[in-house]
Design an enzyme around this catalytic site. Structure first.
Site, PDB file in Angstrom:
ATOM      1  CE  LYS A 171     -26.457  11.805  27.101  1.00  0.00           C
ATOM      2  NZ  LYS A 171     -25.188  12.533  26.549  1.00  0.00           N
ATOM      3  CD  GLU A 214     -21.226  11.885  16.862  1.00  0.00           C
ATOM      4  OE1 GLU A 214     -22.158  12.444  16.074  1.00  0.00           O
ATOM      5  OE2 GLU A 214     -21.104  12.538  18.185  1.00  0.00           O
ATOM      6  CE  LYS A 239     -26.668  10.947  21.838  1.00  0.00           C
ATOM      7  NZ  LYS A 239     -25.257  11.387  22.029  1.00  0.00           N
ATOM      8  CG  PHE A 257      -1.933   1.221   1.100  1.00  0.00           C
ATOM      9  CD1 PHE A 257      -3.150   1.124   0.647  1.00  0.00           C
ATOM     10  CD2 PHE A 257      -1.773   2.182   1.845  1.00  0.00           C
ATOM     11  CE1 PHE A 257      -4.003   2.041   0.512  1.00  0.00           C
ATOM     12  CE2 PHE A 257      -2.435   3.326   1.888  1.00  0.00           C
ATOM     13  CZ  PHE A 257      -3.576   3.183   1.271  1.00  0.00           C
ATOM     14  CG  ASP A 258       3.066   2.258   3.625  1.00  0.00           C
ATOM     15  OD1 ASP A 258       1.906   2.621   3.542  1.00  0.00           O
ATOM     16  OD2 ASP A 258       3.741   1.980   4.424  1.00  0.00           O
ATOM     17  CG  LEU A 303     -31.288  12.912  18.716  1.00  0.00           C
ATOM     18  CD1 LEU A 303     -30.689  11.550  18.607  1.00  0.00           C
ATOM     19  CD2 LEU A 303     -32.527  13.046  17.818  1.00  0.00           C
ATOM     20  CB  CYS A 323       9.593  13.789  45.866  1.00  0.00           C
ATOM     21  SG  CYS A 323       9.758  12.790  44.891  1.00  0.00           S
ATOM     22  CB  CYS A 330      13.870  11.996  45.235  1.00  0.00           C
ATOM     23  SG  CYS A 330      13.147  13.582  44.641  1.00  0.00           S
ATOM     24  NE  ARG A 357     -24.992  20.294  17.911  1.00  0.00           N
ATOM     25  CZ  ARG A 357     -26.155  20.862  17.892  1.00  0.00           C
ATOM     26  NH1 ARG A 357     -27.115  20.417  17.048  1.00  0.00           N
ATOM     27  NH2 ARG A 357     -26.692  21.364  18.899  1.00  0.00           N
ATOM     28  CB  CYS A 400      13.097  12.803  41.199  1.00  0.00           C
ATOM     29  SG  CYS A 400      11.782  11.882  41.605  1.00  0.00           S
ATOM     30  CB  CYS A 403       9.219  16.005  42.504  1.00  0.00           C
ATOM     31  SG  CYS A 403      10.894  15.607  42.987  1.00  0.00           S
ATOM     32  CG  ASP A 460     -18.960  10.116  23.584  1.00  0.00           C
ATOM     33  OD1 ASP A 460     -19.460  11.400  23.329  1.00  0.00           O
ATOM     34  OD2 ASP A 460     -18.571  10.015  24.733  1.00  0.00           O
ATOM     35  CE1 TYR A 465     -25.964  11.166  12.870  1.00  0.00           C
ATOM     36  CE2 TYR A 465     -23.928  10.001  13.851  1.00  0.00           C
ATOM     37  CZ  TYR A 465     -24.785  10.880  13.634  1.00  0.00           C
ATOM     38  OH  TYR A 465     -24.144  12.146  14.353  1.00  0.00           O
ATOM     39  CE  LYS A 495     -30.955   8.538  14.027  1.00  0.00           C
ATOM     40  NZ  LYS A 495     -29.978   8.405  12.879  1.00  0.00           N
ATOM     41  CD  GLU A 515     -29.202   4.984  13.317  1.00  0.00           C
ATOM     42  OE1 GLU A 515     -28.443   5.868  13.829  1.00  0.00           O
ATOM     43  OE2 GLU A 515     -30.125   5.107  12.644  1.00  0.00           O
TER      44      GLU A 515
END
Ligand code: IVH
Length: 674
Positions: free
Chosen positions: A318, A179, A122, A37-38, A84, A412, A415, A143, A436, A430, A124, A231, A294, A120
């Site tokens: 949710k 999304e 949702k 591919f490369d 929604l 710390c 140390c 959006r 340390c 620290c 994130d 979607y 929906k 569907e």
């Protein structure tokens, strides 16, 4: 090759590469090795560079990025991007179903009048609207406020699962919404890299995805491995009257539509779908925060219509962030590679969101104070959008008597150096960066890592072993290691010791820009190091610059300038750099890496304006000087020509035109220097 043959080859490569992209990123079924591919992509990039007139509008080379978006244009949505309304329980869902059936006049139906819903996941991430005209991706808009969003087309084109060109029978013009998200693995990788250069990790994949889409350099976006599910189809000529059928159609045109989308007959099937995914979501390679439901039939959707903010025919369910209560056994403190202290809650092990949780972050002293959390308390632990579970409160009803209030550490734990806290910052640090243990070992791990000095014979375990044996205390010690010192160590045979020394020796050839990245100046990542190295040419110049001079370097803002000053003001660092120099590391840019000079621009005064894609402004300024020319900031009669990139300032353009000053683009300019 004849011109005709080149044109055909470009078309053939473009088609094959896009087919491989589709198989890999949409179908999840690779059909070619990474190497092949490369090679194909490299060939196409080369051919297009030599013959830009044959490059296709939808060429897959756009996915590699390179174009800079200085400012994202604001675009009005053709159809407003609504959100929604949310629901959180079975009752909420049953209410929604009741409203839908009443709205459609089905509630008194003898057979229950069940409605067909499409369920569907949702996703994130951040929502995106993609417009296609004649099968070609025209525009990608975020959006924003729902009425208008930002044009992020250049960045969207780098997302391999977004088709640049469609297959089959699609409408001439339509919009599809979906999304953009970051799969969890890609997110972990970004955070690993951030931690390596001392940046704070990003909190969750959603923020990382939206941050990435707003980056100016599409090359960086291309590397981030974003993905996109679609979607929602919109337009005057959508082919079907059912949402599920349009999703199927979109799939056949090349879009990535989730295989988990399901048509459910009636609310009971919907509730089963929700119940299933509430558990199964933890097995997905990306985050979802709920389910979207929906009404499938467009006529029914139309009949139901919209409220001011959202459609009446759809709702989001949710998931609750899972929460448990367990006992906090002990608060311990971790020291990171940058010296940042993280308080950690060690918990009585408890099952949460599919995994056993034993530890949770307590973030910083302020949070401990605010929660008034104490060792021995019963605490509520939650796994929300964040990867690391967090403590959200204390169950005071269960607090055992006489629990001592938590006193944040002052020294710390590794140390014993007194901790500091910078004005306005939440974290304690620290400051003993060169003494340390976790900081020193972390610095060494970064130093030897692939993108830095690339000493792969010296991994994390060996560093630990050599540290424990007292042979390594800082990065300069690496170059003093002798084979005889290594041989007595456990698991160290003649061959591995030899390899180790050879790897160290070889790293002395690593160019200055990577050495600069390797020495671990806070906030100086790979790209910044490259820019600095090209500008300052050697470490001595860098260490002599003041804040204003540093801030003039591309990519160096106030924070980076401060941290460079900090680094060179530390005497230990000065000694380490001196020792590394003595050992023969590259602290100057190699003359062969820099293009040789000439007097091709002798007596010419040149003004640079706009944004460039092939080299940075600083690089062009440098080229002008190296070739005998003079840089100037403003256009006058004396200006020989303007080197103009994208978005040249309108004032400058007007002035150049009125004075009859020639304007060259970067290709013309590079051609001139050839
Ligand atoms: S449909 C009018 N479907 O959730 C319908 N949205 O508040 C518009 N989202 O802004 C949205 N997955 O960013 C829809 N399968 C899905 C979704 C989804 C995630 C997001 C989207 C929207 C928000 C809803």
């Amino acid at each position: 090759m004849s011109k005709e043959a080149i044109k055909t080859r470009i078309a053939e490569l473009s088609k094959d590469i896009e087919a491989h992209n589709y198989n890999y990123y949409v179908l999840d079924k690779p059909t070619v090795s990474d190497y092949d591919f490369d090679m194909m992509l490299e060939e196409l990039i080369k051919l297009e560079k030599e013959h830009p007139e044959f490059a296709l509008l939808d060429s897959p080379t756009q996915r590699v990025g390179g174009q800079i978006t200085k400012e994202f244009k604001s675009v009005k949505h053709k159809y407003p991007m609504l959100s929604l309304s949310n629901s959180y329980s079975t009752e909420d869902m049953e209410d929604f179903d009741r409203r839908v059936r009443e709205g459609l006049g089905l509630s008194n139906d003898l057979f229950g009048g069940a409605v067909d819903y499409v369920c569907e996941l949702k996703f994130d991430g951040l929502s995106i609207g993609l417009t296609y005209i004649n099968g070609q991706l025209q525009q990608a808009v975020t959006r924003g406020d729902g009425v208008q969003g930002d044009d992020v087309t250049t960045n969207a084109k780098t997302i391999r699962s977004i088709p640049l060109k469609l297959k089959g029978h699609y409408p001439n013009e339509f919009e599809i919404r979906g999304e953009i998200f970051l799969p969890r693995r890609a997110f972990d990788q970004i955070n690993k890299e951030r931690e390596e250069i001392g940046e704070t990790p990003l909190a969750n994949p959603r923020n990382a995805a939206s941050g990435t889409m707003k980056m100016q350099d599409s090359k960086v976006v291309a590397k981030r491995k974003l993905d996109c599910f679609l979607y929602f189809l919109l337009g005057e000529q959508v082919p079907h009257q059912k949402h599920s059928e349009n999703l199927e159609a979109a799939k056949s045109w090349g879009f990535k539509v989730s295989e988990h989308t399901k048509v459910c007959h009636g609310i009971n099937e919907v509730l089963k779908y929700i119940e299933h995914w509430d558990k199964a979501r933890h097995q997905l390679p990306y985050d979802i925060d709920g389910i979207v439901i929906k009404v499938n039939d467009y006529k029914q959707q139309q009949h139901l219509g919209f409220t001011a903010k959202s459609p009446r025919w759809a709702i989001a369910y949710k998931f609750k962030a899972e929460q448990v209560s367990t006992q906090l056994e002990k608060i311990t403190y971790q020291v990171g590679r940058t010296g940042a202290i993280t308080p950690v809650a060690n918990l009585k092990p408890v099952l949460l969101a599919g995994t056993t949780v034993k530890r949770a972050s307590l973030h910083n002293a302020d949070i401990i104070e605010k929660l008034d959390v104490r060792e021995g308390d019963f605490v509520f632990v939650e796994k929300g959008g964040e990867i690391i579970p967090k403590i959200i409160g204390v169950d005071l009803t269960k607090r055992p008597e006489h629990l001592a209030k938590t006193k944040y550490i002052t020294h710390c734990p590794e140390c014993n150096t007194e901790l500091i806290r910078h004005e306005g910052e939440a974290l304690h640090y620290c400051p003993n960066e060169n003494g340390c243990p976790p900081q020193v070992k972390g610095k060494m791990e970064h130093f030897v890592s692939r993108k830095a000095m690339n000493i792969d014979s010296l991994g994390g375990e060996t560093i630990e072993q050599l540290y424990e044996a007292g042979l390594l205390r800082n990065i300069a010690d690496i170059y003093d290691l002798k084979k005889e010192q290594l041989l007595p160590l456990e698991r160290m045979a003649e061959k591995s010791a030899q390899n180790l020394i050879a790897g160290i020796e070889k790293s002395k050839e690593v160019p200055f820009e990577r050495v600069l990245f390797a020495i671990g100046i806070r906030h100086v990542g790979e790209t910044t190091a490259k820019k600095i190295a090209r500008k300052v040419k050697n470490i001595d110049t860098l260490s002599s610059l003041n804040k204003e001079q540093l801030a003039e370097i591309d990519e160096v803002g106030e924070t980076i300038a401060d941290s460079i000053l900090d680094f060179f003001s530390n005497n230990d660092n000065k000694i380490i750099i001196e020792r590394l120099k003595q050992s023969g590391l590259q602290f100057e840019i190699n003359v062969e890496d820099v293009q040789p000079g000439s007097d091709k621009l002798k007596d010419l005064t040149i003004v640079i304006s706009g944004v460039f894609s092939k080299h940075s402004r600083d690089e062009y300024k440098d080229m002008i000087e190296r070739n005998g020319g003079k840089n100037s900031g403003s256009i006058s009669k004396k200006t020989s020509f303007v080197l103009a990139g994208d978005n040249m300032g309108p004032e400058k353009l007007k002035k150049a035109e009125s004075l009859g000053v020639k304007i060259l683009n970067e290709d013309d300019f590079l051609e001139m220097l050839k």
